[in-house]
Design an enzyme around this catalytic site. Structure first.
Site, PDB file in Angstrom:
ATOM      1  N   HIS A 154      42.945  79.176  46.339  1.00  0.00           N
ATOM      2  CA  HIS A 154      43.464  77.950  46.940  1.00  0.00           C
ATOM      3  C   HIS A 154      44.160  77.052  45.922  1.00  0.00           C
ATOM      4  O   HIS A 154      43.790  77.015  44.746  1.00  0.00           O
ATOM      5  CB  HIS A 154      42.384  77.199  47.723  1.00  0.00           C
ATOM      6  CG  HIS A 154      41.300  76.553  46.918  1.00  0.00           C
ATOM      7  ND1 HIS A 154      41.396  75.260  46.446  1.00  0.00           N
ATOM      8  CD2 HIS A 154      40.071  76.993  46.550  1.00  0.00           C
ATOM      9  CE1 HIS A 154      40.267  74.931  45.818  1.00  0.00           C
ATOM     10  NE2 HIS A 154      39.452  75.974  45.866  1.00  0.00           N
ATOM     11  N   ASP A 164      38.773  74.207  39.694  1.00  0.00           N
ATOM     12  CA  ASP A 164      38.622  74.412  41.149  1.00  0.00           C
ATOM     13  C   ASP A 164      39.856  73.912  41.884  1.00  0.00           C
ATOM     14  O   ASP A 164      39.930  72.730  42.221  1.00  0.00           O
ATOM     15  CB  ASP A 164      37.371  73.673  41.627  1.00  0.00           C
ATOM     16  CG  ASP A 164      37.079  73.900  43.094  1.00  0.00           C
ATOM     17  OD1 ASP A 164      37.662  74.820  43.688  1.00  0.00           O
ATOM     18  OD2 ASP A 164      36.265  73.145  43.647  1.00  0.00           O
ATOM     19  N   GLU A 175      42.044  74.367  51.397  1.00  0.00           N
ATOM     20  CA  GLU A 175      40.750  75.053  51.376  1.00  0.00           C
ATOM     21  C   GLU A 175      39.606  74.056  51.348  1.00  0.00           C
ATOM     22  O   GLU A 175      38.565  74.264  51.975  1.00  0.00           O
ATOM     23  CB  GLU A 175      40.677  75.976  50.157  1.00  0.00           C
ATOM     24  CG  GLU A 175      39.458  76.896  50.106  1.00  0.00           C
ATOM     25  CD  GLU A 175      38.312  76.338  49.285  1.00  0.00           C
ATOM     26  OE1 GLU A 175      37.295  77.039  49.145  1.00  0.00           O
ATOM     27  OE2 GLU A 175      38.412  75.195  48.779  1.00  0.00           O
ATOM     28  N   GLU A 176      39.818  72.967  50.615  1.00  0.00           N
ATOM     29  CA  GLU A 176      38.752  71.972  50.450  1.00  0.00           C
ATOM     30  C   GLU A 176      38.436  71.227  51.751  1.00  0.00           C
ATOM     31  O   GLU A 176      37.479  70.473  51.815  1.00  0.00           O
ATOM     32  CB  GLU A 176      39.126  70.968  49.354  1.00  0.00           C
ATOM     33  CG  GLU A 176      39.318  71.568  47.966  1.00  0.00           C
ATOM     34  CD  GLU A 176      38.021  72.030  47.320  1.00  0.00           C
ATOM     35  OE1 GLU A 176      36.950  71.897  47.956  1.00  0.00           O
ATOM     36  OE2 GLU A 176      38.072  72.528  46.190  1.00  0.00           O
ATOM     37  N   ASP A 210      38.219  82.040  43.160  1.00  0.00           N
ATOM     38  CA  ASP A 210      38.010  80.600  43.308  1.00  0.00           C
ATOM     39  C   ASP A 210      37.052  80.146  42.203  1.00  0.00           C
ATOM     40  O   ASP A 210      35.871  80.496  42.221  1.00  0.00           O
ATOM     41  CB  ASP A 210      37.407  80.325  44.693  1.00  0.00           C
ATOM     42  CG  ASP A 210      37.363  78.848  45.042  1.00  0.00           C
ATOM     43  OD1 ASP A 210      37.685  78.012  44.189  1.00  0.00           O
ATOM     44  OD2 ASP A 210      37.001  78.527  46.190  1.00  0.00           O
ATOM     45  N   HIS A 257      34.202  69.084  41.227  1.00  0.00           N
ATOM     46  CA  HIS A 257      34.610  68.050  42.190  1.00  0.00           C
ATOM     47  C   HIS A 257      34.557  66.650  41.591  1.00  0.00           C
ATOM     48  O   HIS A 257      34.247  65.682  42.286  1.00  0.00           O
ATOM     49  CB  HIS A 257      33.767  68.140  43.460  1.00  0.00           C
ATOM     50  CG  HIS A 257      34.178  69.272  44.354  1.00  0.00           C
ATOM     51  ND1 HIS A 257      33.615  69.492  45.586  1.00  0.00           N
ATOM     52  CD2 HIS A 257      35.100  70.248  44.187  1.00  0.00           C
ATOM     53  CE1 HIS A 257      34.174  70.550  46.142  1.00  0.00           C
ATOM     54  NE2 HIS A 257      35.073  71.027  45.301  1.00  0.00           N
TER      55      HIS A 257
END
Length: 504
Positions: free
Chosen positions: A267, A279, A311-312, A340, A438
């Site tokens: 992604h 990420d 994707e998130e 990923d 994140h």
């Protein structure tokens, strides 16, 4: 004059040497792809050059991220697209953009109890509160996954442990019990800055209530306070919702069997908190570098590269792609490989458990062969790998749902590194595989170069293996396309690696 002629001859030879891939391609004499040769074309420097570009894109975004449909992400998409449209890439691949529109949401949370502010993270798709919401806390039983776990919570904020079911389901059930909001506390040690998501903008079961996540330690403190006689909390959620246009990028080799396609992807978007270089800049870039090296070679089977958006926000891009394909087109895809987060700073080499031997969740027939291929490759280069659960919470999910065998690599997110893992792989015991998962700190410095190049070369090995032959992947019986609903993707979606707690 002789010197000039010599210089001219040397320059001509150098020019031809540099242009060998194009010369061979035009004459149809590209050598067949080989794993060791494809791997040798990959360098750490190239990976980090791309990473610095991605970081620049995030800095051009007013919010400092590469979230789908924003400035930073749009620059990422154009960068990928233009790379495939340039030089020998343009001769070797077809490339297209797949456009779609999806609802973007971002927000902030603040929780205060008796004058103390608790670290918290907003749930994507949580509604906002009307300013400060101050109410008594009320406890749910068990893990809050069933309606009977909730007593009458009218006029209260529900306090629930994370675990076993989706955050969004807990929010809806709390609201049905009368709660005005929900606070979910983690079920493992550590802070809660990674956030989470309700999974989708709406849920058939009912409306969401505002919500946020806090750490396990803070949650247990509040549980004790409630049990000791009760306590009130003040919750404030600010959130923004907007429709955004975004794109998947799909590139495929012009050569090779177009009816037997090797598909790999990752992604392109980050979360709202930061630039998302691990990420999943790391997976995107690893795939891109393999795609850039491949035009030196011929392939027996077509190789397709998918760069998925959003994707998130629930595997949206990969789901849109699978839904767009006819049954005939789906049946042309021999297998799907997902990458990923492949450069985590406190890494472990994880391979998806395609044969189900570790987590008792198998992929479609052929997924076991993919796992075994990666296991053998890592063993050949001096590493043992660990299994990570095949629970469908990254972009392989939509492909599993339609029966396409899948596999892939991962280096860990907010899972905690064990002493055994640290003894073998190095790193820090008791810390997250990616302490910046994140977060704003997921930048170029967050990526481990050893893990990144090792995994990128493993991608190259997989591409070379299956571009030559998919004989280890069983032929699927053509079947009608069926409707499916992918599982909601948690912003804690990588917690499963090597752990029993597979859900939110």
């Amino acid at each position: 004059m002789q010197l000039q002629q010599l210089v001219f001859s040397l320059l001509s030879v150098a020019s031809v040497a540099l242009n060998i891939p194009n010369v061979l391609a035009s004459s149809g004499r590209l050598p067949p792809v080989e794993s060791n040769k494809l791997r040798r074309a990959l360098t750490r420097k190239a990976l980090f050059n791309h990473a610095n570009e991605f970081l620049k894109f995030s800095r051009e975004d007013p919010d400092g991220n590469r979230a789908f449909g924003g400035v930073g992400h749009n620059l990422t998409v154009e960068y990928l697209y233009n790379t495939f449209k340039t030089g020998d890439m343009a001769d070797y691949y077809t490339v297209e953009k797949q456009k779609f529109i999806h609802e973007y949401a971002y927000g902030t949370s603040k929780i205060t109890v008796e004058g103390q502010t608790y670290q918290s993270s907003y749930f994507t798709y949580s509604p906002a509160t009307d300013g400060d919401l101050t109410l008594p806390l009320g406890l749910a039983a068990n893990l809050g996954c069933n309606a009977e776990d909730y007593p009458d919570l009218t006029g209260k904020i529900a306090l629930v442990s994370r675990g076993s079911c989706e955050f969004g389901l807990k929010s809806v059930l709390a609201g049905k019990a009368g709660a005005q909001a929900i606070i979910i506390y983690d079920n493992v040690p550590g802070d809660a800055s990674g956030g989470g998501t309700y999974g989708s903008p709406v849920r058939e079961l009912g409306p969401y209530v505002p919500g946020a996540i806090i750490s396990q330690a803070d949650g247990l403190t509040l549980v004790a306070d409630v049990n000791a006689g009760g306590v009130a909390a003040t919750l404030k959620i600010d959130s923004v919702f907007e429709k955004r246009t975004t794109f998947n990028i799909i590139a495929q080799t012009k050569g090779g069997d177009q009816n037997n396609v090797v598909l790999l992807g990752g992604h392109t978007d980050s979360v709202g908190a930061g630039p998302g270089i691990n990420d999943d800049g790391s997976g995107t870039i690893g795939i891109l570098e393999v795609a850039k090296a491949l035009p030196r070679f011929s392939v027996n089977n077509a190789v397709r590269f998918g760069f998925w958006s959003a994707e998130e926000f629930g595997l949206v891009g990969s789901t849109k792609y699978v839904e767009s394909l006819s049954t005939a087109e789906l049946n042309k895809i021999a297998l799907y490989l997902n990458f990923d987060m492949i450069a985590s700073p406190n890494y472990v080499y994880f391979v998806y458990d395609g044969d189900g031997s570790a987590f008792n969740v198998t992929g479609p027939a052929g997924s076991d062969a993919i796992e075994h291929m990666f296991q053998k490759h890592f063993r050949d280069v001096g590493w043992e790998v660990k299994p990570t659960a095949f629970d469908g919470r990254s972009d392989y999910g939509p492909f599993l749902e339609v029966g396409i065998p899948a596999g892939g690599l991962f280096t860990g997110a907010e899972g905690v590194k064990t002493a055994e893992e640290a003894a073998y792989y190095g790193g820090k015991v008791g810390e997250w595989y990616d302490p910046n998962y994140h977060r704003a700190g997921d930048n170029v410095k967050n990526c481990n170069s050893d893990a990144w190049i090792t995994n990128t070369k493993a991608i190259a090995h997989a591409v070379a293996t299956y571009a030559c032959s998919t004989k280890t992947i069983p032929k699927r019986t053509p079947k009608a396309k069926r409707e499916f609903s992918p599982r909601a993707k948690s912003h804690m979606h990588h917690s499963h690696c090597g752990h029993v707690d597979l859900l939110q």
